[in-house]
Design a protein around this motif. Structure first.
Motif, PDB file in Angstrom:
ATOM      1  N   ASN A   1       9.946  11.002   8.632  1.00  0.00           N
ATOM      2  CA  ASN A   1       9.340  10.566   9.883  1.00  0.00           C
ATOM      3  C   ASN A   1       8.557   9.279   9.698  1.00  0.00           C
ATOM      4  OD1 ASN A   1       9.860  12.883  11.901  1.00  0.00           O
ATOM      5  ND2 ASN A   1       9.129  13.934  10.070  1.00  0.00           N
ATOM      6  N   CYS A   2       8.688   8.402  10.682  1.00  0.00           N
ATOM      7  CA  CYS A   2       8.018   7.104  10.618  1.00  0.00           C
ATOM      8  C   CYS A   2       6.505   7.252  10.642  1.00  0.00           C
ATOM      9  CB  CYS A   2       8.444   6.235  11.795  1.00  0.00           C
ATOM     10  SG  CYS A   2      10.125   5.641  11.716  1.00  0.00           S
ATOM     11  N   VAL A   3       5.849   6.481   9.820  1.00  0.00           N
ATOM     12  CA  VAL A   3       4.400   6.357   9.881  1.00  0.00           C
ATOM     13  C   VAL A   3       3.991   4.934  10.237  1.00  0.00           C
ATOM     14  CG1 VAL A   3       3.988   8.257   8.294  1.00  0.00           C
ATOM     15  CG2 VAL A   3       4.228   5.949   7.389  1.00  0.00           C
ATOM     16  N   LYS A   4       4.969   4.002  10.191  1.00  0.00           N
ATOM     17  CA  LYS A   4       4.680   2.619  10.566  1.00  0.00           C
ATOM     18  C   LYS A   4       5.968   1.930  11.010  1.00  0.00           C
ATOM     19  CE  LYS A   4       2.583  -1.653   8.715  1.00  0.00           C
ATOM     20  NZ  LYS A   4       1.351  -1.655   9.526  1.00  0.00           N
ATOM     21  N   LEU A   5       5.920   1.264  12.148  1.00  0.00           N
ATOM     22  CA  LEU A   5       7.025   0.455  12.648  1.00  0.00           C
ATOM     23  C   LEU A   5       6.438  -0.858  13.136  1.00  0.00           C
ATOM     24  CD1 LEU A   5       9.057   3.072  14.725  1.00  0.00           C
ATOM     25  CD2 LEU A   5       9.922   1.823  12.749  1.00  0.00           C
TER      26      LEU A   5
ATOM     27  N   PRO B   1       0.799  -1.242   0.000  1.00  0.00           N
ATOM     28  CA  PRO B   1       0.000   0.000   0.000  1.00  0.00           C
ATOM     29  C   PRO B   1       0.823   1.280   0.000  1.00  0.00           C
ATOM     30  CG  PRO B   1      -0.830  -1.570   1.629  1.00  0.00           C
ATOM     31  CD  PRO B   1       0.491  -2.082   1.170  1.00  0.00           C
ATOM     32  N   PHE B   2       2.094   1.194   0.330  1.00  0.00           N
ATOM     33  CA  PHE B   2       2.904   2.400   0.470  1.00  0.00           C
ATOM     34  C   PHE B   2       3.717   2.724  -0.789  1.00  0.00           C
ATOM     35  CE2 PHE B   2       2.380   0.505   4.686  1.00  0.00           C
ATOM     36  CZ  PHE B   2       1.810   1.570   5.369  1.00  0.00           C
ATOM     37  N   PHE B   3       3.739   1.821  -1.768  1.00  0.00           N
ATOM     38  CA  PHE B   3       4.512   2.054  -2.978  1.00  0.00           C
ATOM     39  C   PHE B   3       3.850   3.098  -3.866  1.00  0.00           C
ATOM     40  CE2 PHE B   3       6.775  -1.919  -2.144  1.00  0.00           C
ATOM     41  CZ  PHE B   3       8.040  -1.622  -2.632  1.00  0.00           C
ATOM     42  N   GLY B   4       4.688   3.971  -4.419  1.00  0.00           N
ATOM     43  CA  GLY B   4       4.240   4.866  -5.457  1.00  0.00           C
ATOM     44  C   GLY B   4       4.521   4.255  -6.824  1.00  0.00           C
ATOM     45  N   GLN B   5       4.816   5.118  -7.812  1.00  0.00           N
ATOM     46  CA  GLN B   5       5.010   4.650  -9.182  1.00  0.00           C
ATOM     47  C   GLN B   5       6.451   4.759  -9.672  1.00  0.00           C
ATOM     48  OE1 GLN B   5       2.989   3.094 -11.389  1.00  0.00           O
ATOM     49  NE2 GLN B   5       1.529   2.926  -9.690  1.00  0.00           N
ATOM     50  N   ARG B   6       7.298   5.446  -8.895  1.00  0.00           N
ATOM     51  CA  ARG B   6       8.685   5.638  -9.330  1.00  0.00           C
ATOM     52  C   ARG B   6       9.592   5.174  -8.189  1.00  0.00           C
ATOM     53  NH1 ARG B   6       8.692   8.426 -13.954  1.00  0.00           N
ATOM     54  NH2 ARG B   6      10.895   9.025 -13.786  1.00  0.00           N
ATOM     55  N   VAL B   7      10.104   3.951  -8.340  1.00  0.00           N
ATOM     56  CA  VAL B   7      10.725   3.235  -7.233  1.00  0.00           C
ATOM     57  C   VAL B   7      12.231   3.119  -7.421  1.00  0.00           C
ATOM     58  CG1 VAL B   7      10.774   1.048  -5.966  1.00  0.00           C
ATOM     59  CG2 VAL B   7       8.601   1.897  -6.914  1.00  0.00           C
TER      60      VAL B   7
ATOM     61  N   ASP C   1       9.492   8.651  -5.964  1.00  0.00           N
ATOM     62  CA  ASP C   1       8.494   8.807  -4.908  1.00  0.00           C
ATOM     63  C   ASP C   1       8.535   7.677  -3.883  1.00  0.00           C
ATOM     64  OD1 ASP C   1       7.102   6.628  -6.078  1.00  0.00           O
ATOM     65  OD2 ASP C   1       5.774   7.948  -7.211  1.00  0.00           O
ATOM     66  N   THR C   2       9.336   6.636  -4.156  1.00  0.00           N
ATOM     67  CA  THR C   2       9.459   5.522  -3.218  1.00  0.00           C
ATOM     68  C   THR C   2      10.884   4.979  -3.239  1.00  0.00           C
ATOM     69  OG1 THR C   2       7.188   4.863  -3.805  1.00  0.00           O
ATOM     70  CG2 THR C   2       8.477   3.316  -2.465  1.00  0.00           C
TER      71      THR C   2
ATOM     72  N   VAL D   1       8.070   8.267   0.040  1.00  0.00           N
ATOM     73  CA  VAL D   1       8.060   7.239   1.079  1.00  0.00           C
ATOM     74  C   VAL D   1       9.345   6.408   1.045  1.00  0.00           C
ATOM     75  CG1 VAL D   1       6.921   5.099   1.819  1.00  0.00           C
ATOM     76  CG2 VAL D   1       5.552   7.084   1.159  1.00  0.00           C
ATOM     77  N   LEU D   2       9.893   6.161   2.222  1.00  0.00           N
ATOM     78  CA  LEU D   2      10.994   5.212   2.395  1.00  0.00           C
ATOM     79  C   LEU D   2      10.445   3.962   3.070  1.00  0.00           C
ATOM     80  CD1 LEU D   2      13.948   4.230   2.569  1.00  0.00           C
ATOM     81  CD2 LEU D   2      14.115   5.492   4.735  1.00  0.00           C
ATOM     82  N   ILE D   3      10.677   2.815   2.447  1.00  0.00           N
ATOM     83  CA  ILE D   3      10.274   1.526   3.006  1.00  0.00           C
ATOM     84  C   ILE D   3      11.540   0.748   3.305  1.00  0.00           C
ATOM     85  CG2 ILE D   3       8.972  -0.599   2.632  1.00  0.00           C
ATOM     86  CD1 ILE D   3       7.382   0.975   0.450  1.00  0.00           C
ATOM     87  N   LEU D   4      11.760   0.463   4.572  1.00  0.00           N
ATOM     88  CA  LEU D   4      13.004  -0.155   5.006  1.00  0.00           C
ATOM     89  C   LEU D   4      12.690  -1.422   5.798  1.00  0.00           C
ATOM     90  CD1 LEU D   4      16.010   0.752   4.775  1.00  0.00           C
ATOM     91  CD2 LEU D   4      15.790   1.667   7.082  1.00  0.00           C
ATOM     92  N   VAL D   5      13.323  -2.522   5.407  1.00  0.00           N
ATOM     93  CA  VAL D   5      13.249  -3.760   6.179  1.00  0.00           C
ATOM     94  C   VAL D   5      14.664  -4.105   6.610  1.00  0.00           C
ATOM     95  CG1 VAL D   5      12.575  -6.189   6.212  1.00  0.00           C
ATOM     96  CG2 VAL D   5      11.235  -4.551   4.860  1.00  0.00           C
ATOM     97  N   VAL D   6      14.861  -4.236   7.926  1.00  0.00           N
ATOM     98  CA  VAL D   6      16.189  -4.488   8.473  1.00  0.00           C
ATOM     99  C   VAL D   6      16.103  -5.565   9.557  1.00  0.00           C
ATOM    100  CG1 VAL D   6      17.125  -2.182   7.994  1.00  0.00           C
ATOM    101  CG2 VAL D   6      15.865  -2.589  10.123  1.00  0.00           C
ATOM    102  N   PRO D   7      17.230  -6.192   9.901  1.00  0.00           N
ATOM    103  CA  PRO D   7      17.223  -7.171  10.988  1.00  0.00           C
ATOM    104  C   PRO D   7      16.905  -6.493  12.319  1.00  0.00           C
ATOM    105  CG  PRO D   7      19.209  -7.388   9.663  1.00  0.00           C
ATOM    106  CD  PRO D   7      18.559  -6.110   9.261  1.00  0.00           C
ATOM    107  N   ALA D   8      16.122  -7.154  13.149  1.00  0.00           N
ATOM    108  CA  ALA D   8      15.663  -6.564  14.402  1.00  0.00           C
ATOM    109  C   ALA D   8      16.423  -7.117  15.605  1.00  0.00           C
ATOM    110  CB  ALA D   8      14.170  -6.821  14.580  1.00  0.00           C
TER     111      ALA D   8
END
Length: 249
Positions: free
Chosen positions: A174-178, A34-40, A104-105, A134-141
């Motif tokens: 700024n984070c909108v989802k964690l 849902p957070f992806f735009g069109q230019r990634v 945009d992403t 939007v920045l979408i980041l997946v990292v080790p926790a």
């Protein structure tokens, strides 16, 4: 990415074994779709595991420090005029050239933990994003999960919510989802990397885990978990929204 001592063979095995857990990639993609735009812009595209989900976008640019990975992505998606990959390092000032593509992403899966100077990489990523992007980041926790596997495949660190949120604020996003994801995977990582001190996750375990992912995914959709093998962060450039939190740091 700065150099550190790690096992290149182990890292390559982990890259290839990623193909064994396609159900996990599908789960992650459904979380972030849902957070992806069109230019990634895909930072650390690897062998293009996620590129297959993005073929319908107006523009996909994959970047990686590995020429072999970039060549593989360009070969696989060469028939798509909107899909491109090129060698680029997110810590290099020249990375900022991607700003002209009106990105945009920015998406990055399990890459920032391999970057010594991740602050500079994040500054450059923030620079290339359009306002509102939007920045979408997946990292080790979780720092407490850091063990032999992390060391062997070149992880400088594992992350928590507080660290990521502060880093984002410092560069104007700024984070909108964690959200923590995949609690069972964290248990396996602890067993293999902290207890058994292995260099890579066993391939047989990954195949079994892949079969269990739909059940794990269903459970975590009903019961938010306080820990996981991965931390998913979504941030927006210029946003002042309070983040939606799942779990504790």
């Amino acid at each position: 990415m700065n150099a550190m001592e790690f096992d290149e063979v182990a890292l390559q095995k982990v890259r290839e074994d990623r193909l064994l857990i396609d159900e996990l990639d599908r789960w992650l993609y459904d979380e972030i779709r849902p957070f992806f735009g069109q230019r990634v812009l895909d930072v650390g595209c690897g062998l293009g595991n996620f590129a297959r989900h993005l073929t319908a976008k107006d523009l996909y640019i994959g970047t990686d420090v590995s020429p072999a990975s970039v060549a593989a992505v360009n070969k696989t998606y060469g028939a798509y005029p909107n899909m491109h990959a090129q060698v680029a390092n997110a810590t290099d000032p020249r990375f900022r050239k991607f700003k002209r593509f009106e990105i945009d992403t920015v998406f990055s899966l399990n890459v920032f933990e391999h970057i010594d100077d991740h602050e500079t990489a994040l500054e450059n990523v923030a620079y290339v994003l359009k306002p509102g992007g939007v920045l979408i980041l997946v990292v080790p926790a979780h720092k407490w999960l850091y063990g032999s596997i992390d060391r062997s495949i070149g992880h400088y660190r594992r992350y928590d919510m507080t660290l990521l949120a502060e880093m984002f604020r410092e560069v104007g996003i700024n984070c909108v989802k964690l959200k923590y994801i995949n609690a069972l995977g964290a248990v396996g990582w602890f067993a293999n990397g902290r207890v058994r001190r292995q260099d890579t996750p066993p391939s047989g375990q990954l195949k079994l885990f892949n079969k269990l992912v739909p059940l794990i995914r269903r459970f975590e959709s009903l019961v938010p978990v306080p820990f996981g093998i991965s931390l998913l962060a979504v941030a927006r450039k210029g946003s002042s929204l309070a983040p939606e939190l799942n779990g504790k740091s």
